[in-house]
Design a protein around this motif. Structure first.
Motif, PDB file in Angstrom:
ATOM      1  N   ALA A 169       0.828  -1.209   0.000  1.00 54.18           N
ATOM      2  CA  ALA A 169       0.000   0.000   0.000  1.00 54.18           C
ATOM      3  C   ALA A 169       0.861   1.257   0.000  1.00 54.18           C
ATOM      4  O   ALA A 169       0.566   2.228  -0.713  1.00 54.18           O
ATOM      5  N   ASN A 170       1.939   1.251   0.778  1.00 54.08           N
ATOM      6  CA  ASN A 170       2.831   2.413   0.825  1.00 54.08           C
ATOM      7  C   ASN A 170       3.512   2.654  -0.514  1.00 54.08           C
ATOM      8  O   ASN A 170       3.713   3.803  -0.933  1.00 54.08           O
ATOM      9  N   ILE A 171       3.884   1.589  -1.198  1.00 56.66           N
ATOM     10  CA  ILE A 171       4.501   1.723  -2.527  1.00 56.66           C
ATOM     11  C   ILE A 171       3.501   2.325  -3.508  1.00 56.66           C
ATOM     12  O   ILE A 171       3.832   3.212  -4.301  1.00 56.66           O
ATOM     13  N   MET A 172       2.264   1.839  -3.452  1.00 58.24           N
ATOM     14  CA  MET A 172       1.230   2.350  -4.359  1.00 58.24           C
ATOM     15  C   MET A 172       1.012   3.847  -4.156  1.00 58.24           C
ATOM     16  O   MET A 172       0.839   4.597  -5.110  1.00 58.24           O
ATOM     17  N   ASN A 173       1.013   4.271  -2.900  1.00 57.42           N
ATOM     18  CA  ASN A 173       0.825   5.697  -2.618  1.00 57.42           C
ATOM     19  C   ASN A 173       2.032   6.526  -3.041  1.00 57.42           C
ATOM     20  O   ASN A 173       1.900   7.572  -3.680  1.00 57.42           O
ATOM     21  N   ALA A 174       3.226   6.051  -2.686  1.00 58.92           N
ATOM     22  CA  ALA A 174       4.443   6.801  -2.997  1.00 58.92           C
ATOM     23  C   ALA A 174       4.724   6.805  -4.497  1.00 58.92           C
ATOM     24  O   ALA A 174       5.286   7.767  -5.028  1.00 58.92           O
ATOM     25  N   GLY A 175       4.366   5.738  -5.186  1.00 56.76           N
ATOM     26  CA  GLY A 175       4.653   5.611  -6.612  1.00 56.76           C
ATOM     27  C   GLY A 175       3.647   6.280  -7.517  1.00 56.76           C
ATOM     28  O   GLY A 175       3.732   6.152  -8.743  1.00 56.76           O
ATOM     29  N   ASP A 233      -2.722   7.742  -9.485  1.00 54.28           N
ATOM     30  CA  ASP A 233      -3.063   8.703 -10.534  1.00 54.28           C
ATOM     31  C   ASP A 233      -3.605   8.001 -11.769  1.00 54.28           C
ATOM     32  O   ASP A 233      -4.550   8.465 -12.410  1.00 54.28           O
ATOM     33  N   ARG A 234      -3.008   6.854 -12.137  1.00 51.78           N
ATOM     34  CA  ARG A 234      -3.479   6.086 -13.295  1.00 51.78           C
ATOM     35  C   ARG A 234      -4.872   5.527 -13.042  1.00 51.78           C
ATOM     36  O   ARG A 234      -5.724   5.505 -13.932  1.00 51.78           O
ATOM     37  N   ILE A 235      -5.085   5.060 -11.813  1.00 50.09           N
ATOM     38  CA  ILE A 235      -6.397   4.511 -11.456  1.00 50.09           C
ATOM     39  C   ILE A 235      -7.461   5.605 -11.526  1.00 50.09           C
ATOM     40  O   ILE A 235      -8.569   5.392 -12.022  1.00 50.09           O
ATOM     41  N   LEU A 236      -7.112   6.788 -11.041  1.00 52.34           N
ATOM     42  CA  LEU A 236      -8.037   7.913 -11.021  1.00 52.34           C
ATOM     43  C   LEU A 236      -8.439   8.315 -12.441  1.00 52.34           C
ATOM     44  O   LEU A 236      -9.622   8.550 -12.726  1.00 52.34           O
ATOM     45  N   THR A 237      -7.475   8.388 -13.327  1.00 52.14           N
ATOM     46  CA  THR A 237      -7.757   8.745 -14.718  1.00 52.14           C
ATOM     47  C   THR A 237      -8.661   7.711 -15.382  1.00 52.14           C
ATOM     48  O   THR A 237      -9.579   8.036 -16.128  1.00 52.14           O
ATOM     49  N   PHE A 238      -8.406   6.435 -15.097  1.00 49.25           N
ATOM     50  CA  PHE A 238      -9.207   5.350 -15.649  1.00 49.25           C
ATOM     51  C   PHE A 238     -10.654   5.450 -15.159  1.00 49.25           C
ATOM     52  O   PHE A 238     -11.605   5.328 -15.943  1.00 49.25           O
ATOM     53  N   ALA A 239     -10.836   5.685 -13.862  1.00 50.45           N
ATOM     54  CA  ALA A 239     -12.178   5.798 -13.287  1.00 50.45           C
ATOM     55  C   ALA A 239     -12.902   7.019 -13.848  1.00 50.45           C
ATOM     56  O   ALA A 239     -14.116   6.973 -14.113  1.00 50.45           O
ATOM     57  N   ILE A 258      -7.316   3.583   5.696  1.00 50.17           N
ATOM     58  CA  ILE A 258      -6.463   4.753   5.937  1.00 50.17           C
ATOM     59  C   ILE A 258      -5.552   5.011   4.739  1.00 50.17           C
ATOM     60  O   ILE A 258      -5.346   6.152   4.325  1.00 50.17           O
ATOM     61  N   SER A 259      -5.001   3.945   4.138  1.00 50.92           N
ATOM     62  CA  SER A 259      -4.166   4.100   2.948  1.00 50.92           C
ATOM     63  C   SER A 259      -4.970   4.685   1.801  1.00 50.92           C
ATOM     64  O   SER A 259      -4.476   5.519   1.023  1.00 50.92           O
ATOM     65  N   ASP A 260      -6.219   4.263   1.681  1.00 49.84           N
ATOM     66  CA  ASP A 260      -7.101   4.764   0.637  1.00 49.84           C
ATOM     67  C   ASP A 260      -7.302   6.275   0.785  1.00 49.84           C
ATOM     68  O   ASP A 260      -7.140   7.045  -0.158  1.00 49.84           O
ATOM     69  N   VAL A 261      -7.667   6.696   1.998  1.00 47.70           N
ATOM     70  CA  VAL A 261      -7.929   8.114   2.263  1.00 47.70           C
ATOM     71  C   VAL A 261      -6.666   8.956   2.091  1.00 47.70           C
ATOM     72  O   VAL A 261      -6.697  10.042   1.508  1.00 47.70           O
ATOM     73  N   ALA A 262      -5.538   8.448   2.570  1.00 47.65           N
ATOM     74  CA  ALA A 262      -4.287   9.212   2.527  1.00 47.65           C
ATOM     75  C   ALA A 262      -3.703   9.267   1.118  1.00 47.65           C
ATOM     76  O   ALA A 262      -2.932  10.180   0.805  1.00 47.65           O
ATOM     77  N   GLY A 263      -4.038   8.315   0.267  1.00 51.08           N
ATOM     78  CA  GLY A 263      -3.475   8.260  -1.079  1.00 51.08           C
ATOM     79  C   GLY A 263      -4.404   8.851  -2.103  1.00 51.08           C
ATOM     80  O   GLY A 263      -4.508  10.066  -2.295  1.00 51.08           O
ATOM     81  N   VAL A 264      -5.153   7.982  -2.776  1.00 49.83           N
ATOM     82  CA  VAL A 264      -6.044   8.425  -3.842  1.00 49.83           C
ATOM     83  C   VAL A 264      -7.169   9.303  -3.307  1.00 49.83           C
ATOM     84  O   VAL A 264      -7.670  10.185  -4.001  1.00 49.83           O
ATOM     85  N   GLY A 265      -7.574   9.100  -2.040  1.00 44.08           N
ATOM     86  CA  GLY A 265      -8.644   9.892  -1.457  1.00 44.08           C
ATOM     87  C   GLY A 265      -8.310  11.371  -1.376  1.00 44.08           C
ATOM     88  O   GLY A 265      -9.162  12.229  -1.640  1.00 44.08           O
ATOM     89  N   LYS A 266      -7.082  11.685  -1.029  1.00 41.12           N
ATOM     90  CA  LYS A 266      -6.666  13.090  -0.936  1.00 41.12           C
ATOM     91  C   LYS A 266      -6.746  13.765  -2.293  1.00 41.12           C
ATOM     92  O   LYS A 266      -7.218  14.896  -2.431  1.00 41.12           O
ATOM     93  N   VAL A 267      -6.303  13.046  -3.336  1.00 43.61           N
ATOM     94  CA  VAL A 267      -6.279  13.620  -4.688  1.00 43.61           C
ATOM     95  C   VAL A 267      -7.692  13.904  -5.184  1.00 43.61           C
ATOM     96  O   VAL A 267      -7.995  14.995  -5.669  1.00 43.61           O
TER      97      VAL A 267
END
Length: 435
Positions: free
Chosen positions: A72-78, A82-88, A118-127
């Protein structure tokens, strides 16, 4: 000393609460108070170390937790999100309340990679929250409340860190639990999507500009490696290629390859930050786990689970009444205590009663995890709301006003899952993993 030994359990609980109030972590409080109990009760203090070693190092499933945290940390840091967000955005952006629908969809997709709300909110959720509040397209409170609520799906859809914890204390199959969370997760997302659609029409939320069809193939190709992760993870588990713990290692390795080589967005500096963050989080979780193993030994010796069983037996509750009472208790606890604490310390007390009443422990696990996820967004102490406030600067009051409708929907779904066990058990039965 003999007088104190008669009240050793009570003294231990008072000491644990007292230490926690001073601000020390609950894991430390459980370890110190449990060792103090062993001294008062005249038992070998070495039992504390023995239970920790047998529990943590003797359980292969426990290794899955730090590996899922690492992934999860790699997904957020990497910036994979952003790619998932664009796809959705390409898929559902043109629907009424487009960005709000994207919020829900990205939570579902990202949950197949992180297993943590928490990883969801802190990563893609913030964006996505920033996108929704930009130029006042959506009310800040609505954006924050929806982000917190949609993140609830993270630990329900596989993989799931809380589900791994539940498997540890209930001796149930992680694979069956993972599969049992699929239908409830889609139910949550579908219900939220319908609610957002209705609210968007009533409140005049904007529809996003349609993305040209010719760009779809490129958007899909950019997101495809990330979308493949949950497929590899679940496909490997249910085909028998690897165990859930090995799947956690595969997911961490795949996330690393994805961020470092496929997308080339994870350098050495970012990788080191991921490692440090993972070690810190894992240390906190492990301390709670160690404390829980000693604490659970104490309550077992004192026959607390048997006392709880006798209490419910005297009340003559049936399955539904027991589950409803458990739901109320866990909803209240979820507002104040950490999910891992409730799972590791409180849940074992009720397992014997559930077994005696003939409740399927896999069904119980998904119901309880869903229940505790609702606690993460329940005012006044919804931890996800506090995280969004810290990351996006949205006032708590604005989010709380918008949260109630979503909470009502989640509690309605919780009741459905409670009354209809097949919503959880159908897919594991259909796959042949559960008789």
């Amino acid at each position: 000393m003999e007088f104190l030994s008669d009240y050793a359990l009570l003294i231990m609980i008072i000491l644990m609460v007292g230490i926690t109030i001073t601000g020390l972590p609950l894991g430390i409080a459980m370890i110190v108070s449990s060792i103090f109990y062993l001294l008062l009760a005249g038992r070998d203090v070495g039992l504390a170390a023995e239970n920790v070693l047998n529990g943590v190092y003797g359980n292969f499933v426990a290794l899955a937790v730090p590996l899922f945290i690492f992934a999860a940390n790699i997904m957020n840091a990497g910036k994979v999100s952003d790619r998932i967000l664009t796809f959705a955005l390409a898929l559902v952006g043109r629907v009424h309340g487009g960005l709000a629908q994207v919020n829900i969809m990205t939570s579902l997709i990202f949950s197949g990679m992180s297993g943590s709300a928490i990883s969801d909110v802190a990563g893609v959720g913030k964006v996505i929250t920033d996108m929704m509040t930009k130029e006042n397209r959506y009310p800040r409170g609505f954006a924050g409340a929806l982000t917190a609520t949609s993140a609830v799906v993270g630990p329900i859809f596989p993989p799931s860190i809380p589900v791994v914890f539940y498997s540890l204390i209930s001796s149930t199959s992680v694979g069956v639990l993972f599969l049992g969370g699929v239908v409830p997760a889609f139910m949550v997302c579908t219900t939220l999507g319908i609610a957002v659609y209705i609210m968007a029409k009533l409140r005049g939320f904007p529809v996003e500009e349609a993305i040209p069809l010719r760009t779809f193939p490129m958007i899909f190709l950019r997101a495809f490696p990330a979308l493949l992760m949950p497929v590899i993870l679940l496909g490997g588990i249910y085909s028998g290629a690897f165990t859930p713990t090995e799947a956690a290692a595969v997911s961490a390795f795949y996330a690393l390859l994805l961020a470092a080589f496929a997308y080339r967005v994870l350098g050495l500096k970012e990788f080191w930050q991921v490692v440090v963050s993972t070690v810190k989080t894992t240390a906190v979780v492990t301390i709670v786990l160690c404390g829980a193993y000693i604490f659970n030994y104490v309550v077992t010796v004192e026959q607390v689970p048997q006392a709880v069983f006798n209490f419910f037996d005297e009340m003559n509750l049936n399955r539904v009444q027991f589950l409803l009472m458990l739901n109320v208790l866990f909803l209240i606890l979820g507002c104040f205590l950490d999910c891992s604490t409730i799972l590791l310390v409180v849940t074992p007390l009720f397992i014997p009663t559930a077994v005696a009443l003939g409740i399927d422990l896999h069904h119980l696990g998904i119901v309880l995890v869903f229940n505790m996820m609702i606690g993460l967004v329940t005012p006044p102490y919804g931890i996800l709301l506090f995280i969004i406030k810290a990351l996006n600067g949205i006032p708590l009051g604005e989010m709380i006003r918008e949260t109630w409708i979503f909470l009502a929907l989640l509690i309605s779904l919780l009741l459905l899952l409670t009354f209809i066990p097949e919503l959880v058990l159908w897919l594991p039965r259909y796959s042949g993993m559960l008789n």
